[in-house]
Design a protein around this motif. Structure first.
Motif, PDB file in Angstrom:
ATOM      1  N   GLY A   3     -16.103   2.234  -4.896  1.00  0.00           N
ATOM      2  CA  GLY A   3     -16.461   0.930  -4.186  1.00  0.00           C
ATOM      3  C   GLY A   3     -15.418   0.202  -3.433  1.00  0.00           C
ATOM      4  N   PRO A   4     -15.917  -1.164  -3.280  1.00  0.00           N
ATOM      5  CA  PRO A   4     -15.067  -1.917  -2.305  1.00  0.00           C
ATOM      6  C   PRO A   4     -13.358  -2.072  -2.851  1.00  0.00           C
ATOM      7  CG  PRO A   4     -16.785  -3.046  -2.991  1.00  0.00           C
ATOM      8  CD  PRO A   4     -16.797  -1.835  -3.892  1.00  0.00           C
ATOM      9  N   VAL A   5     -13.178  -1.882  -3.948  1.00  0.00           N
ATOM     10  CA  VAL A   5     -11.559  -1.696  -4.646  1.00  0.00           C
ATOM     11  C   VAL A   5     -10.856  -0.671  -4.182  1.00  0.00           C
ATOM     12  CG1 VAL A   5     -10.219  -1.813  -6.503  1.00  0.00           C
ATOM     13  CG2 VAL A   5     -12.059  -3.416  -6.617  1.00  0.00           C
ATOM     14  N   GLN A   7     -12.025   1.146  -1.776  1.00  0.00           N
ATOM     15  CA  GLN A   7     -11.726   1.173  -0.179  1.00  0.00           C
ATOM     16  C   GLN A   7     -10.629   0.300   0.182  1.00  0.00           C
ATOM     17  OE1 GLN A   7     -15.594  -0.161   1.029  1.00  0.00           O
ATOM     18  NE2 GLN A   7     -16.622   1.655   0.842  1.00  0.00           N
ATOM     19  N   ARG A   8     -10.494  -0.612  -0.365  1.00  0.00           N
ATOM     20  CA  ARG A   8      -9.393  -1.572   0.009  1.00  0.00           C
ATOM     21  C   ARG A   8      -7.979  -0.749  -0.413  1.00  0.00           C
ATOM     22  NH1 ARG A   8      -7.091  -4.960   3.120  1.00  0.00           N
ATOM     23  NH2 ARG A   8      -6.187  -6.603   2.038  1.00  0.00           N
ATOM     24  N   LEU A   9      -7.850  -0.081  -1.491  1.00  0.00           N
ATOM     25  CA  LEU A   9      -6.702   0.718  -1.892  1.00  0.00           C
ATOM     26  C   LEU A   9      -6.320   1.618  -0.687  1.00  0.00           C
ATOM     27  CD1 LEU A   9      -4.560   1.632  -3.711  1.00  0.00           C
ATOM     28  CD2 LEU A   9      -6.419   3.136  -4.781  1.00  0.00           C
ATOM     29  N   ASP A  10      -7.435   2.554  -0.262  1.00  0.00           N
ATOM     30  CA  ASP A  10      -7.155   3.382   0.603  1.00  0.00           C
ATOM     31  C   ASP A  10      -6.994   2.655   1.889  1.00  0.00           C
ATOM     32  OD1 ASP A  10      -7.666   5.573  -0.547  1.00  0.00           O
ATOM     33  OD2 ASP A  10      -9.653   5.648  -0.223  1.00  0.00           O
ATOM     34  N   GLU A  11      -7.504   1.552   2.473  1.00  0.00           N
ATOM     35  CA  GLU A  11      -6.983   0.790   3.849  1.00  0.00           C
ATOM     36  C   GLU A  11      -5.488   0.327   3.484  1.00  0.00           C
ATOM     37  OE1 GLU A  11      -7.815  -3.687   5.115  1.00  0.00           O
ATOM     38  OE2 GLU A  11      -9.640  -2.674   4.429  1.00  0.00           O
ATOM     39  N   LEU A  12      -4.960  -0.081   2.330  1.00  0.00           N
ATOM     40  CA  LEU A  12      -3.776  -0.544   2.252  1.00  0.00           C
ATOM     41  C   LEU A  12      -2.776   0.475   2.180  1.00  0.00           C
ATOM     42  CD1 LEU A  12      -4.078  -3.495  -0.433  1.00  0.00           C
ATOM     43  CD2 LEU A  12      -3.699  -3.604   2.177  1.00  0.00           C
ATOM     44  N   GLU A  13      -3.197   1.488   1.459  1.00  0.00           N
ATOM     45  CA  GLU A  13      -2.410   2.814   1.505  1.00  0.00           C
ATOM     46  C   GLU A  13      -2.133   3.545   3.049  1.00  0.00           C
ATOM     47  OE1 GLU A  13      -0.264   4.189  -0.540  1.00  0.00           O
ATOM     48  OE2 GLU A  13      -1.212   4.132  -2.554  1.00  0.00           O
ATOM     49  N   ARG A  14      -3.148   3.477   3.905  1.00  0.00           N
ATOM     50  CA  ARG A  14      -3.179   4.088   5.306  1.00  0.00           C
ATOM     51  C   ARG A  14      -2.128   3.080   6.122  1.00  0.00           C
ATOM     52  NH1 ARG A  14      -8.370   5.874   4.168  1.00  0.00           N
ATOM     53  NH2 ARG A  14      -9.354   3.756   4.671  1.00  0.00           N
ATOM     54  N   LEU A  15      -2.247   1.803   5.730  1.00  0.00           N
ATOM     55  CA  LEU A  15      -1.388   0.659   6.450  1.00  0.00           C
ATOM     56  C   LEU A  15       0.204   1.088   6.247  1.00  0.00           C
ATOM     57  CD1 LEU A  15      -3.076  -2.746   6.142  1.00  0.00           C
ATOM     58  CD2 LEU A  15      -2.566  -1.346   8.362  1.00  0.00           C
ATOM     59  N   ARG A  16       0.275   1.469   4.979  1.00  0.00           N
ATOM     60  CA  ARG A  16       1.821   1.902   4.426  1.00  0.00           C
ATOM     61  C   ARG A  16       2.114   3.078   4.910  1.00  0.00           C
ATOM     62  NH1 ARG A  16       3.223   4.912   0.011  1.00  0.00           N
ATOM     63  NH2 ARG A  16       5.130   4.662  -0.685  1.00  0.00           N
ATOM     64  N   ASP A  17       1.138   4.017   5.111  1.00  0.00           N
ATOM     65  CA  ASP A  17       1.424   5.270   5.466  1.00  0.00           C
ATOM     66  C   ASP A  17       0.478   5.873   6.222  1.00  0.00           C
ATOM     67  OD1 ASP A  17       1.907   8.029   5.632  1.00  0.00           O
ATOM     68  OD2 ASP A  17       2.129   8.339   3.409  1.00  0.00           O
ATOM     69  N   THR A  83      -6.833  -5.146  -5.225  1.00  0.00           N
ATOM     70  CA  THR A  83      -6.317  -4.181  -4.190  1.00  0.00           C
ATOM     71  C   THR A  83      -6.410  -2.794  -4.634  1.00  0.00           C
ATOM     72  OG1 THR A  83      -4.303  -4.335  -4.972  1.00  0.00           O
ATOM     73  CG2 THR A  83      -4.751  -5.853  -3.172  1.00  0.00           C
ATOM     74  N   GLY A  84      -6.712  -2.547  -5.887  1.00  0.00           N
ATOM     75  CA  GLY A  84      -6.529  -1.086  -6.425  1.00  0.00           C
ATOM     76  C   GLY A  84      -5.259  -0.873  -7.068  1.00  0.00           C
ATOM     77  N   LEU A  85      -4.148  -1.554  -6.625  1.00  0.00           N
ATOM     78  CA  LEU A  85      -2.883  -1.569  -6.895  1.00  0.00           C
ATOM     79  C   LEU A  85      -2.278  -2.186  -8.026  1.00  0.00           C
ATOM     80  CD1 LEU A  85      -1.610  -1.187  -3.444  1.00  0.00           C
ATOM     81  CD2 LEU A  85      -1.434   0.503  -4.948  1.00  0.00           C
ATOM     82  N   HIS A  86      -3.090  -3.199  -8.660  1.00  0.00           N
ATOM     83  CA  HIS A  86      -3.087  -3.856  -9.882  1.00  0.00           C
ATOM     84  C   HIS A  86      -1.621  -4.552  -9.717  1.00  0.00           C
ATOM     85  CE1 HIS A  86      -6.086  -1.527 -11.417  1.00  0.00           C
ATOM     86  NE2 HIS A  86      -5.599  -0.561 -11.180  1.00  0.00           N
ATOM     87  N   ALA A  87      -1.574  -5.595  -8.557  1.00  0.00           N
ATOM     88  CA  ALA A  87      -0.300  -6.340  -8.368  1.00  0.00           C
ATOM     89  C   ALA A  87      -0.203  -7.425  -9.349  1.00  0.00           C
ATOM     90  CB  ALA A  87      -0.404  -6.905  -6.925  1.00  0.00           C
ATOM     91  N   ASP A  92       9.499 -13.157 -11.091  1.00  0.00           N
ATOM     92  CA  ASP A  92       9.869 -13.370  -9.651  1.00  0.00           C
ATOM     93  C   ASP A  92       9.877 -11.906  -8.699  1.00  0.00           C
ATOM     94  OD1 ASP A  92       9.959 -16.023  -9.623  1.00  0.00           O
ATOM     95  OD2 ASP A  92      11.880 -16.084  -9.949  1.00  0.00           O
ATOM     96  N   VAL A  93       9.380 -10.789  -9.514  1.00  0.00           N
ATOM     97  CA  VAL A  93       9.432  -9.571  -8.785  1.00  0.00           C
ATOM     98  C   VAL A  93       7.923  -9.219  -8.734  1.00  0.00           C
ATOM     99  CG1 VAL A  93       9.769  -7.105  -8.902  1.00  0.00           C
ATOM    100  CG2 VAL A  93      11.758  -8.714  -9.737  1.00  0.00           C
ATOM    101  N   LEU A  94       7.329  -8.805  -7.339  1.00  0.00           N
ATOM    102  CA  LEU A  94       6.015  -8.373  -7.054  1.00  0.00           C
ATOM    103  C   LEU A  94       6.177  -6.708  -7.441  1.00  0.00           C
ATOM    104  CD1 LEU A  94       3.165  -8.870  -5.775  1.00  0.00           C
ATOM    105  CD2 LEU A  94       4.321  -8.507  -3.764  1.00  0.00           C
ATOM    106  N   SER A  95       5.031  -6.384  -8.303  1.00  0.00           N
ATOM    107  CA  SER A  95       5.131  -5.040  -8.714  1.00  0.00           C
ATOM    108  C   SER A  95       3.582  -4.644  -8.523  1.00  0.00           C
ATOM    109  CB  SER A  95       5.428  -4.910 -10.178  1.00  0.00           C
ATOM    110  OG  SER A  95       4.844  -5.377 -10.990  1.00  0.00           O
ATOM    111  N   ILE A  96       3.684  -3.217  -8.451  1.00  0.00           N
ATOM    112  CA  ILE A  96       2.197  -2.447  -8.337  1.00  0.00           C
ATOM    113  C   ILE A  96       2.227  -1.556  -9.545  1.00  0.00           C
ATOM    114  CG2 ILE A  96       1.832  -2.914  -6.069  1.00  0.00           C
ATOM    115  CD1 ILE A  96       2.406   0.050  -5.794  1.00  0.00           C
ATOM    116  N   THR A  97       1.040  -0.926 -10.120  1.00  0.00           N
ATOM    117  CA  THR A  97       0.999   0.176 -10.668  1.00  0.00           C
ATOM    118  C   THR A  97       0.283   1.361 -10.119  1.00  0.00           C
ATOM    119  OG1 THR A  97       0.579  -1.348 -12.710  1.00  0.00           O
ATOM    120  CG2 THR A  97      -0.251   0.903 -13.022  1.00  0.00           C
TER     121      THR A  97
END
Length: 108
Positions: A3-5, A7-17, A83-87, A92-97
Motif C-alpha cells: 500500500g501507500p506506506v 510506496q512511500r518507503l520506496d520513494e524515500l529509498e530512491r531519493l536516498r539511493d 514512511t515505512g522507516l519507523h522514524a 535528540d537523535v533522529l533514527s529509523i528502523t
C-alpha cells in the motif's frame, strides 16, 4: 510493506539511493525464489535501529533529496504520515528502523 506506506518507503529509498528498486515483502521474495528454482525452508528477521543522518550519508544523496527525506522522517517522528522507516527521536537523535530478512532455501 504493501500500500501507500510501502510506496512511500520506496520513494524515500530512491531519493536516498537512485539504484534502489523496491523493498519486497517476504511473500514476494518467496515467489521470486520459487521462480528461480529455490524453495524457502525457513526465515528469520531482525530489526536494526539506525541513526538517520549516518544512514543517509552512506548513500551520498543530493542535498534536496536529503532535505526531503529528513523532513519526512521528522514528520513521522512527530506523529505525521508513516514512511515505512519507523522514524523516531530519542535523546535528540533522529533514527529509523531497518528490517533485515534471512531466508534459508533449498533447490525446489
Amino acid at each position: 510493506q504493501p500500500g501507500p506506506v510501502g510506496q512511500r518507503l520506496d520513494e524515500l529509498e530512491r531519493l536516498r539511493d537512485p539504484s534502489h528498486v523496491s523493498c519486497p515483502r517476504e511473500a514476494e521474495l518467496g515467489e521470486w525464489l520459487l521462480e528461480t528454482g529455490l524453495r524457502p525452508l525457513a526465515s528469520a528477521s531482525r530489526d536494526q535501529e539506525l541513526a538517520a543522518e549516518p544512514w543517509l550519508e552512506r548513500a551520498h544523496p543530493a542535498p534536496e533529496a536529503r532535505r526531503i527525506i529528513l523532513e519526512a522522517l521528522r514528520d513521522e517522528a512527530a506523529g505525521g504520515p508513516e514512511t515505512g522507516l519507523h522514524a523516531r527521536i530519542t535523546d535528540d537523535v533522529l533514527s529509523i528502523t531497518h528490517r533485515y530478512l534471512l531466508i534459508h532455501t533449498a533447490p525446489a
